[in-house]
Design a protein around this motif. Sequence first.
Motif, PDB file in Angstrom:
ATOM      1  N   MET A 110       0.837  -1.198   0.000  1.00 33.57           N
ATOM      2  CA  MET A 110       0.000   0.000   0.000  1.00 33.57           C
ATOM      3  C   MET A 110       0.872   1.247   0.000  1.00 33.57           C
ATOM      4  N   ARG A 111       0.249   2.346  -0.399  1.00 30.95           N
ATOM      5  CA  ARG A 111       0.886   3.659  -0.320  1.00 30.95           C
ATOM      6  C   ARG A 111      -0.050   4.565   0.469  1.00 30.95           C
ATOM      7  N   LYS A 113      -0.863   7.529  -0.078  1.00 31.61           N
ATOM      8  CA  LYS A 113      -1.731   8.271  -0.976  1.00 31.61           C
ATOM      9  C   LYS A 113      -3.020   7.500  -1.265  1.00 31.61           C
ATOM     10  N   GLU A 114      -2.928   6.183  -1.383  1.00 28.71           N
ATOM     11  CA  GLU A 114      -4.124   5.368  -1.618  1.00 28.71           C
ATOM     12  C   GLU A 114      -5.112   5.510  -0.459  1.00 28.71           C
ATOM     13  N   ILE A 115      -4.591   5.450   0.760  1.00 28.14           N
ATOM     14  CA  ILE A 115      -5.444   5.572   1.942  1.00 28.14           C
ATOM     15  C   ILE A 115      -6.039   6.973   2.005  1.00 28.14           C
ATOM     16  N   ASP A 117      -6.595   9.049  -0.455  1.00 27.87           N
ATOM     17  CA  ASP A 117      -7.582   9.220  -1.519  1.00 27.87           C
ATOM     18  C   ASP A 117      -8.913   8.539  -1.185  1.00 27.87           C
ATOM     19  N   VAL A 118      -8.854   7.351  -0.604  1.00 27.97           N
ATOM     20  CA  VAL A 118     -10.084   6.632  -0.254  1.00 27.97           C
ATOM     21  C   VAL A 118     -10.839   7.376   0.850  1.00 27.97           C
TER      22      VAL A 118
END
Length: 127
Positions: A110-111, A113-115, A117-118
């Motif tokens: 994971m990154r 940024k993914e968290i 953004d969600v």
Amino acid sequence: GVPRLKEIINVAKTVKTPGLTVYLQEEVSGDPDVASLVHSLIEYTVLGDLVKLTEIYYDPDVINPIVEQDAEFVKEFYELEAMSQDDMHRLSPWVLRIVLNSETFSYKKMRMKEIKDVIAEEYGNDL
């Protein structure tokens, strides 16, 4: 068949066939790192799977936090982020501190940024 494909695509809550066999291409089939990556990419993941601990703090000074572990992060955030005075006044003194399980986070590739953004997609301007 088609019903199973619908379960997979729609990430059904109640799955009739909870298992799935995925065959890797022959040139990578013996590589455990590739198998682990494919597994982490197709496995359904929610924030709760990644969180080790959550804490809520009242911190009246949003620029100089009372939580020592967060001080450096907050300092860097305000140095990088262009925020107007209106934005600063909108910030809540209530802080939700989320500590991630680094082992799971790393395994899932994971990154942050993914968290981010969600969470932004789910809560928008409410945060």
